[in-house]
Design an enzyme around this catalytic site. Sequence first.
Site, PDB file in Angstrom:
ATOM      1  CB  SER A   8      -0.902  -0.001   1.232  1.00 45.56           C
ATOM      2  OG  SER A   8      -0.112  -0.102   2.401  1.00 45.56           O
ATOM      3  CB  CYS A  70       0.587  -4.981   1.850  1.00 40.56           C
ATOM      4  SG  CYS A  70      -0.675  -4.008   2.699  1.00 40.56           S
TER       5      CYS A  70
HETATM    6  N1  DGL Z   1       1.337  -2.334   4.633  1.00 40.96           N
HETATM    7  C1  DGL Z   1       0.258  -2.365   5.601  1.00 40.96           C
HETATM    8  C2  DGL Z   1       0.256  -3.708   6.342  1.00 40.96           C
HETATM    9  O1  DGL Z   1       1.212  -4.458   6.347  1.00 40.96           O
HETATM   10  C3  DGL Z   1       0.363  -1.231   6.592  1.00 40.96           C
HETATM   11  C4  DGL Z   1       0.114   0.134   6.001  1.00 40.96           C
HETATM   12  C5  DGL Z   1      -1.326   0.375   5.593  1.00 40.96           C
HETATM   13  O2  DGL Z   1      -2.237   0.394   6.466  1.00 40.96           O
HETATM   14  O3  DGL Z   1      -1.558   0.548   4.405  1.00 40.96           O
HETATM   15  O4  DGL Z   1      -0.749  -4.047   6.925  1.00 40.96           O
END
Ligand code: DGL
Length: 270
Positions: A8, A70
């Site tokens: 993200s 992510c």
């Molecule tokens: N990359 C997201 C995760 O690992 C965290 C950042 C977001 O909330 O977009 O959950």
Amino acid sequence: MKIGVFDSGFGGLTIYRSIRENLPQYDYLYLGDNARTPYGSRSFEAIFRFTTECVRFLFSLDCKLIIIACNTASAKALRSIQQKILPANFPNRRVLGIIRPSVEELGKDTKTKTAALWATDGTVRSDSFGIEIAKYAPGIRLIQTACPMLVPLVEAGELNNQGADYFIQKYWNETAALADDIDLLLLACTHYPLLLPRIRVIVPKNVRILVQSDFVIPSLVDYLRRHPEIESTLSRGGSQRFLTTDHTEGFDRLAEVFLGHPVESENISV
Ligand code: DGL
């Protein structure tokens, strides 16, 4: 063809960094959807749509294999992409997430059979880790705590101050109130490893802290060994490109914090 790594925003760089250190021979494209981050508090439908758009974009740039680095996107979009989008549109491409290798590791490592997990609100509410634990590590009690302030703290570069300590202590108190025999804490959000030195000071010493890159990379290496039909199509130029849906100055500045070296990103729209 290349390996795509999607997140993200910046957080997936903690996973990407380890992938590249361990498998430097391949060509990589990293895509951060910074214009729409954070995903952590968004609906299932929004995360599925955003993630699918980014996956399609990476496929259009010749990625054979995409790692969704992510947790929130892995929790809310991976299964549908694997079951609906790939067979109909990209039968020879693959998309992998980071939840299953994490769950397998939790199952092996807890002695008390009570493990804790810190993640975004979206990951906790999806209960994706709970569902996978029931399948791959049954019998383990999973204490899940949403830590919504930790991503903004990291994104704002506030890693080493009392504000970070306040929230880490608060989330540990919430976790510890739910069970007194926790012996593992999984940092199930890409940003949290950057807070590891502070978390180690606050969380009791008898609780082992697990960082996902430690087992996502061996799992990827194993995947490539078991799938020569994928591995043999990957080009070996050792190149890397960083793509962001937001402005490049911001990406380059924070990416340096995550990667430890300067980066020149490119702005794209998916
Ligand atoms: N990359 C997201 C995760 O690992 C965290 C950042 C977001 O909330 O977009 O959950």
